[in-house]
Design a protein around this motif. Sequence first.
Motif, PDB file in Angstrom:
ATOM      1  N   ARG A 156      74.001 -54.109  23.237  1.00 11.73           N
ATOM      2  CA  ARG A 156      74.864 -54.613  22.158  1.00 11.73           C
ATOM      3  C   ARG A 156      75.171 -53.492  21.152  1.00 11.73           C
ATOM      4  O   ARG A 156      76.299 -53.343  20.708  1.00 11.73           O
ATOM      5  CB  ARG A 156      74.170 -55.754  21.416  1.00 11.73           C
ATOM      6  CG  ARG A 156      73.965 -56.961  22.234  1.00 11.73           C
ATOM      7  CD  ARG A 156      74.823 -58.117  21.720  1.00 11.73           C
ATOM      8  NE  ARG A 156      74.756 -59.207  22.673  1.00 11.73           N
ATOM      9  CZ  ARG A 156      75.800 -59.730  23.276  1.00 11.73           C
ATOM     10  NH1 ARG A 156      77.011 -59.296  23.025  1.00 11.73           N
ATOM     11  NH2 ARG A 156      75.667 -60.701  24.137  1.00 11.73           N
ATOM     12  N   MET A 157      74.129 -52.764  20.821  1.00 11.05           N
ATOM     13  CA  MET A 157      74.325 -51.692  19.848  1.00 11.05           C
ATOM     14  C   MET A 157      75.248 -50.625  20.409  1.00 11.05           C
ATOM     15  O   MET A 157      76.092 -50.073  19.696  1.00 11.05           O
ATOM     16  CB  MET A 157      72.980 -51.072  19.461  1.00 11.05           C
ATOM     17  CG  MET A 157      72.207 -51.905  18.451  1.00 11.05           C
ATOM     18  SD  MET A 157      70.517 -51.363  18.259  1.00 11.05           S
ATOM     19  CE  MET A 157      70.739 -49.844  17.334  1.00 11.05           C
ATOM     20  N   ALA A 158      75.091 -50.358  21.710  1.00  4.83           N
ATOM     21  CA  ALA A 158      75.912 -49.318  22.327  1.00  4.83           C
ATOM     22  C   ALA A 158      77.388 -49.697  22.308  1.00  4.83           C
ATOM     23  O   ALA A 158      78.262 -48.839  22.411  1.00  4.83           O
ATOM     24  CB  ALA A 158      75.438 -49.082  23.759  1.00  4.83           C
ATOM     25  N   MET A 159      77.659 -51.003  22.181  1.00  8.44           N
ATOM     26  CA  MET A 159      79.056 -51.446  22.163  1.00  8.44           C
ATOM     27  C   MET A 159      79.670 -51.340  20.769  1.00  8.44           C
ATOM     28  O   MET A 159      80.887 -51.416  20.630  1.00  8.44           O
ATOM     29  CB  MET A 159      79.140 -52.891  22.636  1.00  8.44           C
ATOM     30  CG  MET A 159      78.990 -53.042  24.132  1.00  8.44           C
ATOM     31  SD  MET A 159      79.190 -54.779  24.562  1.00  8.44           S
ATOM     32  CE  MET A 159      77.575 -55.153  25.181  1.00  8.44           C
ATOM     33  N   LEU A 160      78.843 -51.200  19.768  1.00  6.04           N
ATOM     34  CA  LEU A 160      79.373 -51.106  18.407  1.00  6.04           C
ATOM     35  C   LEU A 160      80.151 -49.805  18.241  1.00  6.04           C
ATOM     36  O   LEU A 160      79.755 -48.770  18.781  1.00  6.04           O
ATOM     37  CB  LEU A 160      78.233 -51.142  17.390  1.00  6.04           C
ATOM     38  CG  LEU A 160      77.422 -52.432  17.312  1.00  6.04           C
ATOM     39  CD1 LEU A 160      76.234 -52.249  16.382  1.00  6.04           C
ATOM     40  CD2 LEU A 160      78.284 -53.590  16.835  1.00  6.04           C
ATOM     41  N   PRO A 161      81.246 -49.843  17.487  1.00  2.00           N
ATOM     42  CA  PRO A 161      82.058 -48.622  17.318  1.00  2.00           C
ATOM     43  C   PRO A 161      81.240 -47.468  16.730  1.00  2.00           C
ATOM     44  O   PRO A 161      81.493 -46.304  17.014  1.00  2.00           O
ATOM     45  CB  PRO A 161      83.171 -49.056  16.359  1.00  2.00           C
ATOM     46  CG  PRO A 161      82.861 -50.448  15.954  1.00  2.00           C
ATOM     47  CD  PRO A 161      81.824 -51.010  16.851  1.00  2.00           C
ATOM     48  N   ARG A 162      80.249 -47.848  15.948  1.00  2.00           N
ATOM     49  CA  ARG A 162      79.421 -46.846  15.297  1.00  2.00           C
ATOM     50  C   ARG A 162      78.716 -45.934  16.302  1.00  2.00           C
ATOM     51  O   ARG A 162      78.510 -44.753  16.067  1.00  2.00           O
ATOM     52  CB  ARG A 162      78.393 -47.598  14.460  1.00  2.00           C
ATOM     53  CG  ARG A 162      77.452 -46.780  13.654  1.00  2.00           C
ATOM     54  CD  ARG A 162      76.466 -47.717  12.961  1.00  2.00           C
ATOM     55  NE  ARG A 162      75.368 -46.949  12.394  1.00  2.00           N
ATOM     56  CZ  ARG A 162      75.416 -46.392  11.188  1.00  2.00           C
ATOM     57  NH1 ARG A 162      76.487 -46.544  10.450  1.00  2.00           N
ATOM     58  NH2 ARG A 162      74.395 -45.701  10.751  1.00  2.00           N
ATOM     59  N   TYR A 163      78.330 -46.515  17.416  1.00  2.00           N
ATOM     60  CA  TYR A 163      77.543 -45.745  18.377  1.00  2.00           C
ATOM     61  C   TYR A 163      78.293 -45.450  19.672  1.00  2.00           C
ATOM     62  O   TYR A 163      77.831 -44.665  20.487  1.00  2.00           O
ATOM     63  CB  TYR A 163      76.269 -46.506  18.737  1.00  2.00           C
ATOM     64  CG  TYR A 163      75.400 -46.822  17.540  1.00  2.00           C
ATOM     65  CD1 TYR A 163      74.778 -45.797  16.836  1.00  2.00           C
ATOM     66  CD2 TYR A 163      75.194 -48.125  17.129  1.00  2.00           C
ATOM     67  CE1 TYR A 163      73.974 -46.074  15.746  1.00  2.00           C
ATOM     68  CE2 TYR A 163      74.393 -48.413  16.044  1.00  2.00           C
ATOM     69  CZ  TYR A 163      73.780 -47.391  15.348  1.00  2.00           C
ATOM     70  OH  TYR A 163      72.992 -47.660  14.276  1.00  2.00           O
ATOM     71  N   ARG A 164      79.418 -46.123  19.872  1.00  2.00           N
ATOM     72  CA  ARG A 164      80.087 -46.038  21.164  1.00  2.00           C
ATOM     73  C   ARG A 164      80.383 -44.591  21.524  1.00  2.00           C
ATOM     74  O   ARG A 164      80.767 -43.778  20.687  1.00  2.00           O
ATOM     75  CB  ARG A 164      81.386 -46.852  21.135  1.00  2.00           C
ATOM     76  CG  ARG A 164      81.967 -47.067  22.513  1.00  2.00           C
ATOM     77  CD  ARG A 164      83.240 -47.872  22.428  1.00  2.00           C
ATOM     78  NE  ARG A 164      82.990 -49.243  21.969  1.00  2.00           N
ATOM     79  CZ  ARG A 164      83.821 -49.905  21.175  1.00  2.00           C
ATOM     80  NH1 ARG A 164      84.922 -49.331  20.734  1.00  2.00           N
ATOM     81  NH2 ARG A 164      83.545 -51.144  20.811  1.00  2.00           N
ATOM     82  N   TRP A 165      80.175 -44.303  22.772  1.00  2.00           N
ATOM     83  CA  TRP A 165      80.429 -42.947  23.223  1.00  2.00           C
ATOM     84  C   TRP A 165      81.476 -42.982  24.326  1.00  2.00           C
ATOM     85  O   TRP A 165      81.352 -43.711  25.305  1.00  2.00           O
ATOM     86  CB  TRP A 165      79.160 -42.294  23.740  1.00  2.00           C
ATOM     87  CG  TRP A 165      79.344 -40.827  23.956  1.00  2.00           C
ATOM     88  CD1 TRP A 165      79.262 -39.848  23.020  1.00  2.00           C
ATOM     89  CD2 TRP A 165      79.683 -40.179  25.179  1.00  2.00           C
ATOM     90  NE1 TRP A 165      79.524 -38.642  23.566  1.00  2.00           N
ATOM     91  CE2 TRP A 165      79.783 -38.791  24.885  1.00  2.00           C
ATOM     92  CE3 TRP A 165      79.914 -40.625  26.471  1.00  2.00           C
ATOM     93  CZ2 TRP A 165      80.101 -37.853  25.866  1.00  2.00           C
ATOM     94  CZ3 TRP A 165      80.241 -39.687  27.442  1.00  2.00           C
ATOM     95  CH2 TRP A 165      80.325 -38.314  27.126  1.00  2.00           C
ATOM     96  N   VAL A 166      82.532 -42.220  24.109  1.00  2.00           N
ATOM     97  CA  VAL A 166      83.598 -42.175  25.098  1.00  2.00           C
ATOM     98  C   VAL A 166      83.595 -40.791  25.728  1.00  2.00           C
ATOM     99  O   VAL A 166      83.597 -39.781  25.025  1.00  2.00           O
ATOM    100  CB  VAL A 166      84.969 -42.464  24.446  1.00  2.00           C
ATOM    101  CG1 VAL A 166      86.057 -42.526  25.508  1.00  2.00           C
ATOM    102  CG2 VAL A 166      84.910 -43.755  23.657  1.00  2.00           C
ATOM    103  N   GLU A 167      83.547 -40.796  27.022  1.00  2.00           N
ATOM    104  CA  GLU A 167      83.498 -39.533  27.752  1.00  2.00           C
ATOM    105  C   GLU A 167      84.678 -38.651  27.334  1.00  2.00           C
ATOM    106  O   GLU A 167      85.827 -39.083  27.324  1.00  2.00           O
ATOM    107  CB  GLU A 167      83.567 -39.812  29.257  1.00  2.00           C
ATOM    108  CG  GLU A 167      83.399 -38.600  30.141  1.00  2.00           C
ATOM    109  CD  GLU A 167      81.937 -38.193  30.301  1.00  2.00           C
ATOM    110  OE1 GLU A 167      81.148 -39.037  30.740  1.00  2.00           O
ATOM    111  OE2 GLU A 167      81.592 -37.049  29.959  1.00  2.00           O
ATOM    112  N   GLY A 168      84.378 -37.432  26.972  1.00  2.00           N
ATOM    113  CA  GLY A 168      85.453 -36.489  26.643  1.00  2.00           C
ATOM    114  C   GLY A 168      85.892 -36.530  25.193  1.00  2.00           C
ATOM    115  O   GLY A 168      86.437 -35.569  24.675  1.00  2.00           O
ATOM    116  N   ALA A 169      85.618 -37.670  24.527  1.00  2.00           N
ATOM    117  CA  ALA A 169      86.069 -37.778  23.142  1.00  2.00           C
ATOM    118  C   ALA A 169      85.179 -36.956  22.211  1.00  2.00           C
ATOM    119  O   ALA A 169      85.643 -36.396  21.226  1.00  2.00           O
ATOM    120  CB  ALA A 169      86.062 -39.238  22.702  1.00  2.00           C
ATOM    121  N   ALA A 170      83.916 -36.909  22.567  1.00  2.00           N
ATOM    122  CA  ALA A 170      82.991 -36.176  21.704  1.00  2.00           C
ATOM    123  C   ALA A 170      83.069 -34.683  21.971  1.00  2.00           C
ATOM    124  O   ALA A 170      83.472 -34.253  23.041  1.00  2.00           O
ATOM    125  CB  ALA A 170      81.571 -36.666  21.945  1.00  2.00           C
ATOM    126  N   ALA A 171      82.716 -33.939  20.988  1.00  2.00           N
ATOM    127  CA  ALA A 171      82.782 -32.492  21.103  1.00  2.00           C
ATOM    128  C   ALA A 171      81.792 -31.983  22.139  1.00  2.00           C
ATOM    129  O   ALA A 171      80.700 -32.482  22.216  1.00  2.00           O
ATOM    130  CB  ALA A 171      82.473 -31.856  19.767  1.00  2.00           C
TER     131      ALA A 171
END
Lengths: 373, 351
Positions: B336-351
């Motif tokens: 559930r937490m991983a789905m929150l925008p605060r923690y969500r990780w999108v492949e390639g989006a992060a540095a």
Amino acid sequence: MAPAAQFEAAQPPQDAISALVFAPGASNRLLVSSWDKNVYLYEVADGVEEANLVGTFEHRAPVLDVCFGSSPDEAFTAGLDRQVKRFVVAPTIEEEEVANIFGNRIDLATGEQTVMSKHSAPVRCVVYSADHSLLISASWDSTLHVHNPTDPSQPPLTIPLPGKPHALAASPTKVVVAMTARLVHIYDLPTLAAALASPQQQQPPQPWQQRESSLKFLTRAVACMPNDAGYATSSIEGRVAVEWFEDSAESQARKYAFKCHRQAVPEDEGGGGGDVVYPVNALAFHPVYGTFASGGGDGTVALWDAEAKRRMRQYQKFPESVAALAFSQDGKYLAIGACPGFETGMEDYSGAGKTKVFVRGLGETEAKGKGAK
Amino acid sequence: MGKKKRGHPDVEEILGRPWCYYCERDFEDLKLLISHQKAKHFKCDRCGKRLNTAGGLSVHMNQVHKENLTSVENALPNRQGLDIEIFGMEGVPDDIVQQHNQRIIQNFYTAQAERQAATGNPPRGLSGGQGPAKKLKYETPEELKQRLAAHRAQVAAQKAAGASGVPPTAAPADGQGTPPFPPPQQQGYPYPGGSGAPTYPATQTYPAAAFPPGASPPPGAAAASFALPARPPSGSAAAPPGAAAPPYFYNGAPGAAPPPGYPGGAPSTVDELVANAARQGAGGDDIDQLIRMAEAGIKPARAQAEEGAAAAAAGDKKKKGSRMVYADTEVSPEERMAMLPRYRWVEGAAA
């Protein structure tokens, strides 16, 4: 009484704690993985009752689990970015070097990061088996990866799982995976090691045992007994079960479960006397005495004697839910990660500012069970 | 009639039990309470030493373990404070005592009502005879209810009797203002075939002083006018359930024995007189009932019963289904937490 005291680590993580672990051997290093994308390294100082932050290792995404490798200088992490990473923990980083870490993304010779493998979904847990030099990661893509930690270039052995794993724990010879739908698989570590050594084999190794959890609700944590006899699981419904590996009738008859981490609602306060039931977020066995600690959403930590089936101690409430627990290798310290618990119906969540790491010094006999009665 | 041994203690007994300020549990005696407090609330979690008070534990923690005690263990959320020094029952604030007693009393009566509903037994102490000898200290809602039921039965009986042609002698509880009937409670109304003497000599229910023999009230005098002062100060001359049977209840003098089948129109108890008098003014059964209820400070029996049932049902539900802080059996809190925008990780989006 022993100099038993509880102290708070300076500079706690900025957000919720996912895991904490003490280094193997005589080291008093404590690694804490956090949802704020960092892994924190603390050094618990003997005698002075302090836990100081000595290093921070930034990751791309929230870190869901962390474990030490073969030495206190090596660690592995499981991340929301689907990667299992190995990094070398710098031996006592100096202050200016800490600044470097922040600036240069762990560019220090000792802080290098290596990607061990990539899952197709976030990686929930990693465990390291010192006896077999195996690194096992479990991911929400419903697979286990078995790595050879000494050779990151070797492709990991992939074992498909019937459900999403939620907890993973290793004993000297077994590894226990708890999944959704109350599935529990136990793998034999020597078998896994053999399978990893012969990659040409087609069939992935089968679980040594397949069990159904004795608890009716989602498994929250698993911990294995240090004497390799069995394991404990906990669920979101304030319950802990203790089971034995041995598949004989009398061993299986010994298993039991009990309720804990609940709070009675006083009758005069609008309740009918029911309980508020908290998840049991963390379990940890004492490496020496074989007793275990449970940490729950109610913010309490209790010490249990698995043999005598008795609660030995319950510590004063922590300000927030207990998210993770770890005993130091010598059993002298118990680290407690406290941060707000995620509860049903929460639209938003943040552990910022409320996350704390406590270290409790344990008295000589504080965690020693009295034996079966 | 000796006091019967009952499975259920009465309210005084329950109120007399010592109880623990911190967890509201009650105990057989003070010794048990004190040992409970030492074991549950004043025990040092570092060394297991049992102290006598929270203050003592605080000092102990300070001196021996160099720790500060912040709250009392195992206490109810609002009772964890160290500011109140409790030892046994000593030191409990008055308002908390009041609160506790009130809760006990309420629980007691709820439990009693439940028992009665379950067994169908009348309230104890009211099943047998009646009369001034029975002194009740208080009147429970159940007793009131019971009395009302008895009264209504009597009224019904009178109605029935009236319909069957029995002379309408003093049918006090019947429809008010119905022309064929004289005003209720005309005490001097002679019974057909009866003696000329007042048919209402000193009955057992009336204290002699209020109604001296021979001093018969003038015919037609409103019953209430003399009946009211006659009411015992305790207000306890409750009509037992048996009151519904008129012949048994008729307290007429031997010489004025009622004819067989006489429905017992005369009010048999003071309370009934009061009730009847009230009825004259109030009009209907239901209204009267409401007023009586209101006077007694209780809710209508029906509503009360429903409320009780609802409360019991709610209690059961709560007991069965405790509230889980996290109740999703398929998706873990981490997911559930991983789905929150605060923690969500999108492949390639992060540095």
